[in-house]
Scaffold this motif. Structure first.
Motif, PDB file in Angstrom:
ATOM      1  N   UNK A  53     -37.142  37.091  -1.300  1.00 12.09           N
ATOM      2  CA  UNK A  53     -37.914  38.365  -1.080  1.00 12.09           C
ATOM      3  C   UNK A  53     -39.236  38.194  -0.432  1.00 12.09           C
ATOM      4  N   UNK A  54     -39.980  37.319  -0.766  1.00  4.60           N
ATOM      5  CA  UNK A  54     -41.329  37.213  -0.113  1.00  4.60           C
ATOM      6  C   UNK A  54     -41.155  36.630   1.331  1.00  4.60           C
ATOM      7  N   UNK A  55     -40.526  35.887   1.723  1.00  9.98           N
ATOM      8  CA  UNK A  55     -40.151  35.085   2.874  1.00  9.98           C
ATOM      9  C   UNK A  55     -39.704  36.381   3.966  1.00  9.98           C
ATOM     10  N   UNK A  56     -38.700  37.190   3.425  1.00 11.61           N
ATOM     11  CA  UNK A  56     -38.330  38.060   4.310  1.00 11.61           C
ATOM     12  C   UNK A  56     -39.327  39.391   4.348  1.00 11.61           C
ATOM     13  N   UNK A  57     -40.109  39.561   3.449  1.00 12.19           N
ATOM     14  CA  UNK A  57     -41.336  40.460   3.571  1.00 12.19           C
ATOM     15  C   UNK A  57     -42.150  39.888   4.728  1.00 12.19           C
ATOM     16  N   UNK A  58     -42.585  38.650   4.403  1.00 11.90           N
ATOM     17  CA  UNK A  58     -43.763  38.001   5.364  1.00 11.90           C
ATOM     18  C   UNK A  58     -43.141  37.980   7.075  1.00 11.90           C
ATOM     19  N   UNK A  59     -41.722  37.815   7.081  1.00 11.92           N
ATOM     20  CA  UNK A  59     -41.173  37.989   8.175  1.00 11.92           C
ATOM     21  C   UNK A  59     -41.243  39.489   8.965  1.00 11.92           C
ATOM     22  N   UNK A  60     -41.061  40.377   7.949  1.00  9.76           N
ATOM     23  CA  UNK A  60     -41.171  41.847   8.324  1.00  9.76           C
ATOM     24  C   UNK A  60     -42.478  42.054   8.986  1.00  9.76           C
ATOM     25  N   UNK A  61     -43.549  41.657   8.410  1.00  6.34           N
ATOM     26  CA  UNK A  61     -44.901  41.685   8.904  1.00  6.34           C
ATOM     27  C   UNK A  61     -45.238  40.987  10.063  1.00  6.34           C
ATOM     28  N   UNK A  62     -44.508  40.032  10.462  1.00 10.42           N
ATOM     29  CA  UNK A  62     -44.432  39.128  11.606  1.00 10.42           C
ATOM     30  C   UNK A  62     -45.342  37.777  11.296  1.00 10.42           C
ATOM     31  N   UNK A  63     -45.509  37.625  10.210  1.00 16.46           N
ATOM     32  CA  UNK A  63     -46.378  36.396   9.846  1.00 16.46           C
ATOM     33  C   UNK A  63     -45.468  35.060   9.970  1.00 16.46           C
ATOM     34  N   UNK A  64     -44.440  35.291   9.715  1.00 17.10           N
ATOM     35  CA  UNK A  64     -43.406  33.900   9.631  1.00 17.10           C
ATOM     36  C   UNK A  64     -42.090  34.233  10.366  1.00 17.10           C
ATOM     37  N   UNK A  65     -41.551  33.157  10.823  1.00 14.10           N
ATOM     38  CA  UNK A  65     -40.204  33.445  11.364  1.00 14.10           C
ATOM     39  C   UNK A  65     -39.128  32.451  10.915  1.00 14.10           C
ATOM     40  N   UNK A  66     -38.158  33.174  10.655  1.00 10.21           N
ATOM     41  CA  UNK A  66     -37.005  32.355  10.030  1.00 10.21           C
ATOM     42  C   UNK A  66     -36.241  31.618  11.355  1.00 10.21           C
ATOM     43  N   UNK A  67     -36.106  30.360  11.340  1.00 13.90           N
ATOM     44  CA  UNK A  67     -35.437  29.597  12.485  1.00 13.90           C
ATOM     45  C   UNK A  67     -34.117  28.865  11.857  1.00 13.90           C
ATOM     46  N   UNK A  68     -33.063  29.264  12.574  1.00 16.14           N
ATOM     47  CA  UNK A  68     -31.876  28.773  12.322  1.00 16.14           C
ATOM     48  C   UNK A  68     -31.216  27.759  13.499  1.00 16.14           C
ATOM     49  N   UNK A  69     -30.820  26.518  12.905  1.00 17.76           N
ATOM     50  CA  UNK A  69     -30.444  25.590  13.864  1.00 17.76           C
ATOM     51  C   UNK A  69     -29.158  25.385  13.463  1.00 17.76           C
ATOM     52  N   UNK A  70     -28.338  25.604  14.512  1.00 17.75           N
ATOM     53  CA  UNK A  70     -27.051  25.519  14.302  1.00 17.75           C
ATOM     54  C   UNK A  70     -26.675  23.994  14.428  1.00 17.75           C
ATOM     55  N   UNK A  71     -25.602  23.680  13.567  1.00 18.69           N
ATOM     56  CA  UNK A  71     -25.093  22.292  13.306  1.00 18.69           C
ATOM     57  C   UNK A  71     -24.378  22.049  12.328  1.00 18.69           C
ATOM     58  N   UNK A  72     -24.118  20.984  11.740  1.00 18.94           N
ATOM     59  CA  UNK A  72     -23.449  20.744  10.609  1.00 18.94           C
ATOM     60  C   UNK A  72     -24.411  19.634   9.966  1.00 18.94           C
ATOM     61  N   UNK A  73     -25.041  20.131   8.637  1.00 16.48           N
ATOM     62  CA  UNK A  73     -25.195  21.610   8.283  1.00 16.48           C
ATOM     63  C   UNK A  73     -26.029  22.356   9.107  1.00 16.48           C
ATOM     64  N   UNK A  74     -26.001  23.749   8.928  1.00 14.78           N
ATOM     65  CA  UNK A  74     -26.984  24.554   9.532  1.00 14.78           C
ATOM     66  C   UNK A  74     -28.300  24.420   8.925  1.00 14.78           C
ATOM     67  N   UNK A  75     -29.401  24.262   9.484  1.00 11.36           N
ATOM     68  CA  UNK A  75     -30.526  23.923   9.064  1.00 11.36           C
ATOM     69  C   UNK A  75     -31.505  25.188   9.255  1.00 11.36           C
ATOM     70  N   UNK A  76     -32.060  25.807   8.237  1.00 12.18           N
ATOM     71  CA  UNK A  76     -32.963  26.960   7.983  1.00 12.18           C
ATOM     72  C   UNK A  76     -34.208  26.597   7.688  1.00 12.18           C
ATOM     73  N   UNK A  77     -35.408  26.965   8.620  1.00  7.81           N
ATOM     74  CA  UNK A  77     -36.720  26.628   8.161  1.00  7.81           C
ATOM     75  C   UNK A  77     -37.428  27.947   8.491  1.00  7.81           C
TER      76      UNK A  77
END
Length: 104
Positions: A53-77
């Motif tokens: 919830x906090x990560x989503x909230x901080x992303x809404x404020x524009x303070x962090x960005x969720x990065x998704x790297x496609x591959x096997x496995x998918x990497x989220x940072x």
């Protein structure tokens, strides 16, 4: 007397539990980026649900960005944005104040 709307905005973010610590944590990470499991491991008191919830909230404020790297496995940072990095600079004097004034 009116409260400064800019200070009110800052505290609407930093006044919420975990937000400041997550921002600070990411500021210490290489490339200002970390995986969910790394954040959860190092901020062990936060629950997985609260962290999500906090990560989503901080992303809404524009303070962090969720990065998704496609591959096997998918990497989220999660990475601090420029706006998030600028906030960490503002937190440094607060950290120094706490260092000088915290009663142990």
């Amino acid at each position: 007397m009116n409260v400064c709307p800019y200070l009110e905005y800052a505290f609407s973010i930093l006044g919420k539990k975990w937000n400041g610590l997550i921002i600070h944590y990411l500021s210490l990470c290489p490339d200002h980026s970390a995986h969910f499991s790394e954040i959860k491991r190092d901020l062990s008191e936060i629950t997985s649900r609260a962290l999500s919830l906090k990560l989503a909230e901080l992303a809404e404020f524009g303070l962090i960005e969720k990065k998704v790297t496609n591959g096997t496995p998918v990497v989220i940072s999660y990475e601090l944005t420029e706006k998030g990095r600028s906030l960490t600079l503002a937190l440094e004097p607060v950290q120094q104040w706490a260092l000088r004034n915290k009663q142990v």
